[in-house]
Design an enzyme around this catalytic site. Structure first.
Site, PDB file in Angstrom:
ATOM      1  N   GLY A  15      62.656   7.506  -6.923  1.00 35.51           N
ATOM      2  CA  GLY A  15      63.643   8.510  -7.337  1.00 35.51           C
ATOM      3  C   GLY A  15      64.020   9.530  -6.281  1.00 35.51           C
ATOM      4  N   MET A  93      66.403  -1.444 -10.266  1.00 29.53           N
ATOM      5  CA  MET A  93      66.134  -2.800  -9.781  1.00 29.53           C
ATOM      6  C   MET A  93      66.278  -3.845 -10.885  1.00 29.53           C
ATOM      7  SD  MET A  93      65.633  -1.808  -6.781  1.00 29.53           S
ATOM      8  CE  MET A  93      64.946  -3.124  -5.811  1.00 29.53           C
ATOM      9  N   ASN A 110      76.637   1.811  -7.414  1.00 32.12           N
ATOM     10  CA  ASN A 110      75.326   1.348  -6.959  1.00 32.12           C
ATOM     11  C   ASN A 110      75.122   1.749  -5.514  1.00 32.12           C
ATOM     12  OD1 ASN A 110      72.837  -0.153  -7.028  1.00 32.12           O
ATOM     13  ND2 ASN A 110      73.847  -1.742  -5.816  1.00 32.12           N
ATOM     14  N   HIS A 112      73.074   0.779  -2.072  1.00 37.47           N
ATOM     15  CA  HIS A 112      72.370  -0.356  -1.469  1.00 37.47           C
ATOM     16  C   HIS A 112      72.011  -0.025  -0.014  1.00 37.47           C
ATOM     17  CE1 HIS A 112      71.184  -4.520  -0.974  1.00 37.47           C
ATOM     18  NE2 HIS A 112      71.751  -4.467   0.214  1.00 37.47           N
ATOM     19  N   HIS A 174      66.918   5.994   4.212  1.00 39.31           N
ATOM     20  CA  HIS A 174      66.821   6.864   3.031  1.00 39.31           C
ATOM     21  C   HIS A 174      67.502   8.200   3.270  1.00 39.31           C
ATOM     22  CE1 HIS A 174      63.359   4.739   0.735  1.00 39.31           C
ATOM     23  NE2 HIS A 174      64.545   4.422   0.278  1.00 39.31           N
ATOM     24  N   GLU A 177      71.063   7.680   2.944  1.00 40.09           N
ATOM     25  CA  GLU A 177      71.419   7.424   1.542  1.00 40.09           C
ATOM     26  C   GLU A 177      71.551   8.713   0.745  1.00 40.09           C
ATOM     27  OE1 GLU A 177      69.735   3.166   0.073  1.00 40.09           O
ATOM     28  OE2 GLU A 177      68.290   4.782   0.079  1.00 40.09           O
TER      29      GLU A 177
HETATM   30  C1  GRF Z   1      67.084   2.896  -2.173  1.00 38.71           C
HETATM   31  O1  GRF Z   1      66.851   2.486  -0.858  1.00 38.71           O
HETATM   32  C2  GRF Z   1      68.270   2.187  -2.768  1.00 38.71           C
HETATM   33  O2  GRF Z   1      69.248   1.874  -1.831  1.00 38.71           O
HETATM   34  C3  GRF Z   1      67.653   0.915  -3.294  1.00 38.71           C
HETATM   35  O3  GRF Z   1      66.417   1.321  -3.813  1.00 38.71           O
HETATM   36  C4  GRF Z   1      65.953   2.468  -3.092  1.00 38.71           C
HETATM   37  C5  GRF Z   1      65.576   3.513  -4.074  1.00 38.71           C
HETATM   38  O4  GRF Z   1      64.896   4.592  -3.525  1.00 38.71           O
HETATM   39  N1  GRF Z   1      68.528   0.280  -4.250  1.00 38.71           N
HETATM   40  P1  GRF Z   1      64.567   5.869  -4.426  1.00 38.71           P
HETATM   41  O5  GRF Z   1      63.896   5.371  -5.713  1.00 38.71           O
HETATM   42  O6  GRF Z   1      65.844   6.569  -4.723  1.00 38.71           O
HETATM   43  O7  GRF Z   1      63.632   6.702  -3.617  1.00 38.71           O
END
Ligand code: GRF
Length: 217
Positions: A15, A93, A110, A112, A174, A177
């Site tokens: 998360g 997932m 989503n 990725h 991360h 992201e």
């Molecule tokens: C992320 O790298 C996302 O791209 C992938 O799963 C990971 C989740 O990380 N689908 P988190 O649970 O948000 O730390």
């Protein structure tokens, strides 16, 4: 001013991306209401993060459902019960079915961890490293029937250093992201995404803030 969009965030684990959304809502860099967080796995850190932030945290364990469709029906009921406008898969997932896709058509984002269409599926960071790619990154896209193949909303590139191991590269991806997801969700919530038909596939235009054009999404 119109009411902020209501988000339903689906998670399965750590998360950290959910946390980026929670922080952005808290510090007002993301104008959205985090209506509900739903996990398909019990006792994950993402649920604790939601609870700590005072956000409704719901566990719908997929193992309790005989089919993917039945699980998706339960998820749709929870999303509707919280009047969700936009659904965000943040480390969720599970493959989803038409039940969820039709209920929230072109309203599911989503995240990725690669520059799609390169390295779809699981372990995308490891795939990039093993391939010997010099650049990878992350993608936010609209969810459609094909896995990891819906219209791309936003991407960030992350260079791969020669001495990066999986852990180091994962950390860099991360970090990228967390920024990218907040930006893309913000654009969706502000009505700045427009889906346009192309010769082969649909694509998304992200209108800049303050532009007159408003999306039909
Ligand atoms: C992320 O790298 C996302 O791209 C992938 O799963 C990971 C989740 O990380 N689908 P988190 O649970 O948000 O730390």
């Amino acid at each position: 001013m119109s009411k902020p969009a209501r988000l339903g965030v689906l998670v399965s684990g750590e998360g950290s991306n959910l946390q980026a959304l929670l922080d952005a809502v808290a510090n007002r860099s993301l104008a959205a209401d985090l209506a509900v967080v739903i996990s398909n796995k019990p006792n994950v850190r993402a649920l604790a993060r939601a609870e700590r932030a005072g956000v409704q945290a719901v566990c719908i364990p997929h193992r309790e459902f005989a089919t993917r469709e039945q699980f998706d029906h339960a998820v749709v009921r929870a999303l509707r019960a919280h009047a969700v406008d936009w659904v965000v898969f943040a480390g969720f997932m599970r493959l989803v079915t038409d039940v969820l896709l039709d209920a929230y058509a072109l309203r599911i984002l989503n995240l990725h961890p690669s520059l799609l269409p390169a390295f779809p599926g699981v372990d995308a960071v490891r795939q990039a490293l093993d391939y010997g790619a010099k650049v990878t990154g992350c993608t936010v896209h609209l969810v459609t029937r094909e896995m990891d193949a819906g219209p791309i909303v936003a991407q960030t590139a992350v260079p791969i250093a020669e001495d990066d191991d999986a852990e180091q590269l994962l950390k860099k991806v991360h970090e990228a992201e967390h920024r990218l997801l907040v930006e893309a969700v913000g654009a969706a919530c502000e009505g700045r995404l427009e889906v346009v038909a192309g010769p082969q596939r649909s694509r998304v235009i992200v209108h800049p803030r303050g532009s007159d054009e408003r999306s039909p999404l």
